[in-house]
Design a protein around this motif. Sequence first.
Motif, PDB file in Angstrom:
ATOM      1  N   ARG A  60       0.860  -1.194   0.049  1.00 48.56           N
ATOM      2  CA  ARG A  60      -0.150   0.011   0.189  1.00 48.56           C
ATOM      3  C   ARG A  60       0.890   1.111  -0.123  1.00 48.56           C
ATOM      4  NH1 ARG A  60      -5.164  -0.079   0.596  1.00 48.56           N
ATOM      5  NH2 ARG A  60      -5.173   2.128   1.445  1.00 48.56           N
ATOM      6  N   LEU A  61       0.368   2.357  -0.528  1.00 46.20           N
ATOM      7  CA  LEU A  61       0.962   3.596  -0.575  1.00 46.20           C
ATOM      8  C   LEU A  61       0.558   4.402   0.455  1.00 46.20           C
ATOM      9  CD1 LEU A  61       0.976   4.401  -4.442  1.00 46.20           C
ATOM     10  CD2 LEU A  61       2.864   3.455  -2.972  1.00 46.20           C
ATOM     11  N   VAL A  62       1.307   4.898   1.581  1.00 45.32           N
ATOM     12  CA  VAL A  62       0.954   5.756   2.450  1.00 45.32           C
ATOM     13  C   VAL A  62       1.744   6.946   2.346  1.00 45.32           C
ATOM     14  CG1 VAL A  62       0.760   5.909   4.946  1.00 45.32           C
ATOM     15  CG2 VAL A  62       0.493   3.687   3.991  1.00 45.32           C
ATOM     16  N   LEU A  63       1.012   8.065   2.512  1.00 42.67           N
ATOM     17  CA  LEU A  63       1.528   9.524   2.179  1.00 42.67           C
ATOM     18  C   LEU A  63       2.646   9.887   3.522  1.00 42.67           C
ATOM     19  CD1 LEU A  63      -1.574  11.563   1.337  1.00 42.67           C
ATOM     20  CD2 LEU A  63       0.440  11.160  -0.074  1.00 42.67           C
ATOM     21  N   SER A  64       3.788  10.102   2.865  1.00 46.05           N
ATOM     22  CA  SER A  64       4.782  10.830   3.752  1.00 46.05           C
ATOM     23  C   SER A  64       4.213  12.307   4.329  1.00 46.05           C
ATOM     24  CB  SER A  64       5.954  10.854   3.136  1.00 46.05           C
ATOM     25  OG  SER A  64       6.096  11.730   2.114  1.00 46.05           O
ATOM     26  N   ASP A  65       5.204  12.790   5.225  1.00 46.24           N
ATOM     27  CA  ASP A  65       4.788  14.155   5.526  1.00 46.24           C
ATOM     28  C   ASP A  65       4.841  15.043   4.586  1.00 46.24           C
ATOM     29  OD1 ASP A  65       4.724  13.170   8.302  1.00 46.24           O
ATOM     30  OD2 ASP A  65       6.477  13.846   8.967  1.00 46.24           O
ATOM     31  N   ALA A  66       5.843  14.862   3.660  1.00 48.55           N
ATOM     32  CA  ALA A  66       5.999  15.855   2.517  1.00 48.55           C
ATOM     33  C   ALA A  66       4.847  15.400   1.511  1.00 48.55           C
ATOM     34  CB  ALA A  66       7.284  15.655   1.902  1.00 48.55           C
ATOM     35  N   GLY A  67       4.407  14.227   1.474  1.00 49.09           N
ATOM     36  CA  GLY A  67       3.324  13.947   0.667  1.00 49.09           C
ATOM     37  C   GLY A  67       2.002  14.607   0.951  1.00 49.09           C
ATOM     38  N   ARG A  68       1.487  14.483   2.221  1.00 49.74           N
ATOM     39  CA  ARG A  68       0.433  15.054   2.912  1.00 49.74           C
ATOM     40  C   ARG A  68       0.288  16.371   2.578  1.00 49.74           C
ATOM     41  NH1 ARG A  68       1.137  11.296   6.734  1.00 49.74           N
ATOM     42  NH2 ARG A  68       2.494  12.626   8.458  1.00 49.74           N
ATOM     43  N   ARG A  69       1.357  17.254   2.559  1.00 53.63           N
ATOM     44  CA  ARG A  69       1.546  18.515   2.333  1.00 53.63           C
ATOM     45  C   ARG A  69       1.124  18.876   0.968  1.00 53.63           C
ATOM     46  NH1 ARG A  69       3.535  23.409   4.726  1.00 53.63           N
ATOM     47  NH2 ARG A  69       2.983  25.173   3.293  1.00 53.63           N
ATOM     48  N   PHE A  70       1.957  17.954  -0.067  1.00 50.87           N
ATOM     49  CA  PHE A  70       1.886  18.387  -1.227  1.00 50.87           C
ATOM     50  C   PHE A  70       0.493  17.931  -1.985  1.00 50.87           C
ATOM     51  CE2 PHE A  70       2.561  16.876  -5.705  1.00 50.87           C
ATOM     52  CZ  PHE A  70       2.969  18.054  -6.232  1.00 50.87           C
ATOM     53  N   ALA A  71      -0.296  16.839  -1.251  1.00 47.61           N
ATOM     54  CA  ALA A  71      -1.474  16.360  -1.555  1.00 47.61           C
ATOM     55  C   ALA A  71      -2.594  17.817  -1.694  1.00 47.61           C
ATOM     56  CB  ALA A  71      -2.021  15.370  -0.758  1.00 47.61           C
ATOM     57  N   ARG A  72      -2.402  18.521  -0.570  1.00 50.43           N
ATOM     58  CA  ARG A  72      -3.351  19.710  -0.507  1.00 50.43           C
ATOM     59  C   ARG A  72      -3.271  20.644  -1.818  1.00 50.43           C
ATOM     60  NH1 ARG A  72      -1.951  19.274   5.097  1.00 50.43           N
ATOM     61  NH2 ARG A  72      -0.439  21.396   4.758  1.00 50.43           N
ATOM     62  N   ASP A  73      -1.707  20.860  -2.186  1.00 49.35           N
ATOM     63  CA  ASP A  73      -1.478  21.977  -3.234  1.00 49.35           C
ATOM     64  C   ASP A  73      -1.928  21.454  -4.576  1.00 49.35           C
ATOM     65  OD1 ASP A  73      -0.424  23.604  -1.396  1.00 49.35           O
ATOM     66  OD2 ASP A  73       1.367  22.786  -1.508  1.00 49.35           O
ATOM     67  N   ALA A  74      -1.810  19.920  -4.692  1.00 50.45           N
ATOM     68  CA  ALA A  74      -1.930  19.126  -5.897  1.00 50.45           C
ATOM     69  C   ALA A  74      -3.410  19.153  -6.181  1.00 50.45           C
ATOM     70  CB  ALA A  74      -1.452  17.759  -5.899  1.00 50.45           C
ATOM     71  N   GLU A  75      -4.310  18.963  -5.087  1.00 49.70           N
ATOM     72  CA  GLU A  75      -5.646  19.019  -5.162  1.00 49.70           C
ATOM     73  C   GLU A  75      -6.074  20.489  -5.545  1.00 49.70           C
ATOM     74  OE1 GLU A  75      -9.400  17.013  -5.014  1.00 49.70           O
ATOM     75  OE2 GLU A  75      -7.475  16.253  -4.304  1.00 49.70           O
ATOM     76  N   ALA A  76      -5.532  21.491  -5.080  1.00 47.95           N
ATOM     77  CA  ALA A  76      -6.265  22.812  -5.725  1.00 47.95           C
ATOM     78  C   ALA A  76      -5.548  23.101  -6.908  1.00 47.95           C
ATOM     79  CB  ALA A  76      -5.307  23.581  -4.650  1.00 47.95           C
ATOM     80  N   ILE A  77      -4.425  22.639  -7.446  1.00 45.41           N
ATOM     81  CA  ILE A  77      -4.032  22.761  -8.649  1.00 45.41           C
ATOM     82  C   ILE A  77      -5.060  22.164  -9.585  1.00 45.41           C
ATOM     83  CG2 ILE A  77      -2.124  22.383 -10.245  1.00 45.41           C
ATOM     84  CD1 ILE A  77      -0.194  22.831  -7.900  1.00 45.41           C
ATOM     85  N   LEU A  78      -5.157  21.079  -9.528  1.00 46.45           N
ATOM     86  CA  LEU A  78      -5.981  20.300 -10.690  1.00 46.45           C
ATOM     87  C   LEU A  78      -7.645  20.869 -10.535  1.00 46.45           C
ATOM     88  CD1 LEU A  78      -4.651  16.593  -9.782  1.00 46.45           C
ATOM     89  CD2 LEU A  78      -4.616  17.832 -11.813  1.00 46.45           C
ATOM     90  N   ASP A  79      -8.156  21.071  -9.381  1.00 53.95           N
ATOM     91  CA  ASP A  79      -9.563  21.843  -9.191  1.00 53.95           C
ATOM     92  C   ASP A  79      -9.391  23.099  -9.948  1.00 53.95           C
ATOM     93  OD1 ASP A  79     -10.506  19.472  -7.753  1.00 53.95           O
ATOM     94  OD2 ASP A  79     -10.252  20.626  -5.863  1.00 53.95           O
ATOM     95  N   SER A  80      -8.100  23.818  -9.867  1.00 49.18           N
ATOM     96  CA  SER A  80      -8.339  25.316 -10.448  1.00 49.18           C
ATOM     97  C   SER A  80      -8.226  25.026 -12.037  1.00 49.18           C
ATOM     98  CB  SER A  80      -7.164  25.921  -9.899  1.00 49.18           C
ATOM     99  OG  SER A  80      -6.995  27.000 -10.607  1.00 49.18           O
ATOM    100  N   LEU A  81      -7.531  23.889 -12.547  1.00 56.90           N
ATOM    101  CA  LEU A  81      -7.318  23.601 -13.785  1.00 56.90           C
ATOM    102  C   LEU A  81      -8.793  23.230 -14.540  1.00 56.90           C
ATOM    103  CD1 LEU A  81      -3.967  21.809 -14.216  1.00 56.90           C
ATOM    104  CD2 LEU A  81      -4.568  24.114 -15.215  1.00 56.90           C
ATOM    105  N   HIS A  82      -9.474  22.334 -13.573  1.00 61.05           N
ATOM    106  CA  HIS A  82     -10.736  21.768 -14.138  1.00 61.05           C
ATOM    107  C   HIS A  82     -11.764  22.982 -14.187  1.00 61.05           C
ATOM    108  CE1 HIS A  82     -14.508  19.647 -14.279  1.00 61.05           C
ATOM    109  NE2 HIS A  82     -14.972  20.283 -13.161  1.00 61.05           N
ATOM    110  N   GLU A  83     -11.718  24.004 -13.290  1.00 56.28           N
ATOM    111  CA  GLU A  83     -12.606  25.263 -13.216  1.00 56.28           C
ATOM    112  C   GLU A  83     -12.410  26.039 -14.471  1.00 56.28           C
ATOM    113  OE1 GLU A  83     -12.326  26.741  -9.384  1.00 56.28           O
ATOM    114  OE2 GLU A  83     -13.213  25.372  -8.419  1.00 56.28           O
ATOM    115  N   ALA A  84     -11.098  26.323 -14.523  1.00 56.24           N
ATOM    116  CA  ALA A  84     -10.564  27.161 -15.709  1.00 56.24           C
ATOM    117  C   ALA A  84     -11.153  26.576 -17.008  1.00 56.24           C
ATOM    118  CB  ALA A  84      -9.041  27.233 -15.846  1.00 56.24           C
TER     119      ALA A  84
END
Length: 301
Positions: A60-84
Amino acid sequence: MRRSYVPTIAELEAFRACASLGTTIRAADQLGLTQSSVSRSIGQLEDRLGVALFHRVRQRLVLSDAGRRFARDAEAILDSLHEAAVRTMAFGGQSDVLSIAVLPTLADRWLIPRLAGFHAAHPHVAIDLAVRLETVDLETEAFDAAIQRGPAEPRQPGIVRLFDEELVVVASPALLDGRAALDDAALAALPLLQQSTRPTLWLQWFQVAGIDPRTTLRGHRFEQFSMVVEAAIAGLGVALVPEVLAERELTAGRLVMASPNRIAGEVPYRLAFRPGSEDRPGLREFVRWLTAEASAQSLRS
């Protein structure tokens, strides 16, 4: 040139799916890809960033501390692209899109009810409307034009004077309880509704009446004139508002004039655009149409 450490959209999508689902197999099923392509995207992403985004725990893949932080930014970027993308797709079939900033209550009560006429005459032009209370900087913000209050000298490049502002005092018929228009002393005895972005309006109204200014600044406070108008309809007090923003309610009898007097606003309503951009056909047509509508408004005032 894209910087080598900036992720691709495919890598971000693979990362988001793995972070959500916990395995490359389930992520691949969701994305319609092979497991190997998803694993490759995750590996490339970690190489780009130079950090492990996941811990591999029992397949299984478990988010690292860096991964958890990056997940929030990645989610926002992809949502922003979708909305645009969705916003852009909404203009399909239009040959010209005008992005216009406008004062919120003026948009609701004056501009939007008239836009059907513009669309009927110019169906190839789409309007992308946004509200702004603060003055728009057309050099730095992504607007083609702005409809707001401000100085409008004759022959000023990029400025079209629309109409002057006249402020009137209005109230619900129930609040006046059959009384005719009131003098200033009677008005001051009623609750005075306040507009928080223009807090000195009642001071201007009462400045020659000899009334204690402290009493004129008390009352319910609202950020937008539309709120002030609705509060007046609800009987919360009397409102001092631009007449153009209360015309609909005055015509329908939901509000009545509480005073025969009126005061002039300090600056008119105006349309602003970058000088020279009026050569663009869609903007040129909008300027002509808006100027005609404003002239008609001036004649009614």
